[in-house]
Design a protein around this motif. Structure first.
Motif, PDB file in Angstrom:
ATOM      1  N   MET A   1       0.835  -1.199   0.000  1.00  0.00           N
ATOM      2  CA  MET A   1       0.000   0.000   0.000  1.00  0.00           C
ATOM      3  C   MET A   1       0.870   1.249   0.000  1.00  0.00           C
ATOM      4  SD  MET A   1      -2.812   1.216   2.855  1.00  0.00           S
ATOM      5  CE  MET A   1      -3.766  -0.275   2.667  1.00  0.00           C
ATOM      6  N   LYS A   2       0.412   2.268  -0.736  1.00  0.00           N
ATOM      7  CA  LYS A   2       1.150   3.532  -0.783  1.00  0.00           C
ATOM      8  C   LYS A   2       1.034   4.255   0.555  1.00  0.00           C
ATOM      9  CE  LYS A   2       0.308   4.137  -5.736  1.00  0.00           C
ATOM     10  NZ  LYS A   2      -0.352   4.971  -6.764  1.00  0.00           N
ATOM     11  N   THR A   3       2.009   5.141   0.810  1.00  0.00           N
ATOM     12  CA  THR A   3       2.034   5.877   2.070  1.00  0.00           C
ATOM     13  C   THR A   3       1.484   7.280   1.885  1.00  0.00           C
ATOM     14  OG1 THR A   3       4.233   6.790   1.694  1.00  0.00           O
ATOM     15  CG2 THR A   3       4.111   4.597   2.721  1.00  0.00           C
ATOM     16  N   ALA A   4       1.305   7.964   3.012  1.00  0.00           N
ATOM     17  CA  ALA A   4       0.851   9.356   2.969  1.00  0.00           C
ATOM     18  C   ALA A   4       1.859  10.231   2.220  1.00  0.00           C
ATOM     19  CB  ALA A   4       0.652   9.867   4.391  1.00  0.00           C
ATOM     20  N   GLU A   5       3.146   9.930   2.382  1.00  0.00           N
ATOM     21  CA  GLU A   5       4.167  10.727   1.682  1.00  0.00           C
ATOM     22  C   GLU A   5       4.101  10.516   0.179  1.00  0.00           C
ATOM     23  OE1 GLU A   5       6.039  13.218   2.814  1.00  0.00           O
ATOM     24  OE2 GLU A   5       4.777  12.884   4.586  1.00  0.00           O
ATOM     25  N   ASP A   6       3.762   9.302  -0.235  1.00  0.00           N
ATOM     26  CA  ASP A   6       3.571   9.059  -1.679  1.00  0.00           C
ATOM     27  C   ASP A   6       2.469   9.956  -2.221  1.00  0.00           C
ATOM     28  OD1 ASP A   6       5.499   7.052  -1.729  1.00  0.00           O
ATOM     29  OD2 ASP A   6       4.045   5.471  -1.251  1.00  0.00           O
TER      30      ASP A   6
END
Length: 565
Positions: A1-6
């Motif tokens: 899963m992608k992160t908030a920073e992504d």
């Protein structure tokens, strides 16, 4: 899963690009202790807002299992969280700037009723919480302004999530009150049957509403006080002893002068099928949850109903055992509404003479002498009410202000006097002896045959669903009028009815099952898998509320596109 920073980096790369570039942010992103799911992105800043979900794992949310393991508590807890989340979100609504709907933050607006909604779901096994909302992605004209969206997703929204969706930060006393109220209402519902009641109205209840456009309690109104002869006391699990008026099974008549509270009492009873929030005034107004308000509905369509219990030998030779019309009269529409209510499983009919067809409700002795029974195709409700109760266990509560004919058959008569109920059964029965009773037919009637089989499934044809508030729902170009389905409490229920009907037409109208079987299967499916089981697409809309089975029947029965095998 992608992160908030992504997500933050992605927003920077699409800043000042054309609005369609926002589509690239769809997906799920891991934030601190929750997941942000951007499920649908609007086409431009003036279109319907983007759909976003917040997912918090049960362990992170920390709600004790006692908050959600039982259905009535879970629904009350979902309602509480959603209302609280809406209050917090409102503080940030349109704080982000831009054109069109830029900066909009919106969640479902709950009314006075406690309903199961797709906008907030707690999974009963895990305690996982999902909250769904709409966000207007900001733009200047049709140029992306990602710095404003960054404010929403990285500043405003995390504050909302942290303050509402984590149990340690919430007011435990408020939660306790919500859960205890849910327990007490459930206790009353569960004990109506053993007490021989169809409804209960607690002393001190506030029944009048603020205005015709506000469902909030009227200030300085007369508190409800039960007649002594009808008073029932229950010992609730948390509140302790509560006394109020118990309406027993059978035929109950509500009478009184105009503006004395007859229809107000009936309105409270018809919405007593739902739970109400604390402070509503009707928290302890509890009605059998299968009760149906019936009325005349000129112009509605009727598809294959057996209305022979009330209508026979029509001059045009129409078959009333399988009655079809695109433009029902007042009497035939009310006959259809009553038999459809019974088909839905209702054991309590609620009737207000103000919205009824007079010739369906009663024919007095003089009229029977002038127009003989064999010349009248309509058998009025007064001649069937006793049969329905004694033979089929179906009770009725009737508001009457002009005709005393029902005094003869009523089991209980309540007079409303300046919003105070008084039991006047003995007085009314005594006075009624001076007037002739309506003669009843000698032969016992046959109950309607519920064997309608919908046909003509659309298969995979796309069906577009759009709600019109509580007034109706549109399937493609077909409008189903629901404005006379008076127990629809919320426009989100109407929207859900549209999806249920669309699903049934695509998957269940195969000429194999009766209407009863189809709707029972549909309700079982929703109970097991939720509304996501009947909503197409890859995301669940936030604006849906679960209707009762009775309103599902009502919607299907008013569908002019319905084909009966």
């Amino acid at each position: 899963m992608k992160t908030a920073e992504d997500l933050r980096e992605l927003l920077k790369t699409i800043d000042r690009k054309g609005y369609p570039a926002y589509k690239s942010v769809r997906g799920s992103y891991s934030f601190d202790k929750y997941v942000l799911a951007i499920e649908h992105v609007q086409g431009d800043p003036f279109a319907s807002p983007s759909k976003v979900g917040i997912h918090v794992a049960g362990k992170a949310a920390g709600f004790p299992q006692e908050c959600y393991e039982r259905k009535e508590r879970r629904i009350a807890m979902q309602d509480y969280i959603l209302r609280l989340f809406g209050q917090v979100v409102d503080k940030y609504n349109f704080k982000a700037k831009g054109s069109g709907k830029s900066g909009l933050l919106s969640v479902s607006r709950c009314g006075q009723e406690v309903l199961e909604r797709t906008a907030c779901i707690i999974e009963p096994e895990s305690g996982n919480i999902t909250v769904r909302l709409e966000i207007g992605f900001p733009a200047n004209g049709r140029t992306i302004c990602s710095s404003e969206l960054e404010k929403i997703l990285f500043d405003f929204l995390p504050k909302c999530v942290r303050s509402v969706l984590f149990y340690p930060l919430l007011n435990k006393e408020e939660i306790r009150k919500v859960l205890f109220l849910a327990d007490d209402r459930y206790y009353i519902r569960e004990h109506l049957e053993e007490l021989g009641l169809v409804a209960f109205v607690a002393n001190g209840s506030v029944l009048p509403r603020e205005s015709g456009i506000s469902d909030k309690p009227m200030k300085n109104s007369v508190p409800f006080v039960s007649p002594v002869s009808m008073e029932v006391t229950m010992k609730l699990p948390h509140k302790g002893e509560v006394s109020g008026m118990g309406i027993r099974k059978g035929i109950t008549l509500i009478v009184g002068g105009g503006y004395h509270g007859k229809s107000t009492l009936l309105k409270a009873l018809e919405l007593g099928v739902y739970d109400h929030i604390a402070g509503d005034g009707r928290e302890y107004v509890i009605t059998e949850d299968d009760a149906v308000k019936t009325r005349a509905e000129d112009g509605r369509s009727v598809k294959g109903d057996d209305i022979s219990l009330f209508v026979n030998n029509l001059p045009n030779k129409k078959d009333t055992k399988k009655f079809d019309t695109e433009d029902a009269s007042g009497s035939t529409s009310q006959a259809a509404n009553v038999v459809e209510a019974i088909e839905s499983g209702s054991t309590l009919l609620l009737i207000d003479e103000d919205t009824c067809a007079t010739n369906f409700m009663v024919r007095d002795e003089l009229m029977q002498r002038v127009v003989h029974r064999e010349k009248e195709p309509i058998t009025p409700f007064i001649e069937r009410a006793r049969f329905l109760h004694e033979e089929k266990g179906i009770s009725c509560i009737i508001v009457a202000g002009s005709s005393g004919a029902y005094f003869h058959i009523a089991d209980c008569i309540i007079q409303m006097d300046q919003y105070i109920p008084k039991e006047v059964t003995n007085l009314a029965k005594k006075e009624a002896k001076a007037f002739p009773e309506v003669s009843l037919p000698k032969d016992e009637p046959a109950m309607p045959a519920y064997c309608r089989i919908p046909d003509g499934a659309r298969g995979n044809d796309r069906i577009k669903v759009r709600a019109m508030g509580k007034d109706g729902v549109i399937l493609n170009k077909e409008t189903i009028q629901l404005r006379h389905v008076e127990q629809l409490a919320d426009s989100e229920q109407a929207a859900a009815l549209g999806y249920l009907l669309a699903y049934a037409e695509q998957n269940m109208f195969h000429g194999k099952y009766t209407m009863q079987e189809i709707i029972n299967k549909l309700m079982d499916l929703i109970e097991q898998k939720g509304m996501s089981a009947v909503v197409p697409g890859d995301y669940l809309p936030s604006g849906l509320a679960l209707p009762r089975k009775q309103e599902v029947f009502a919607c299907f029965n008013r569908y002019r596109g319905l084909r009966i095998k």
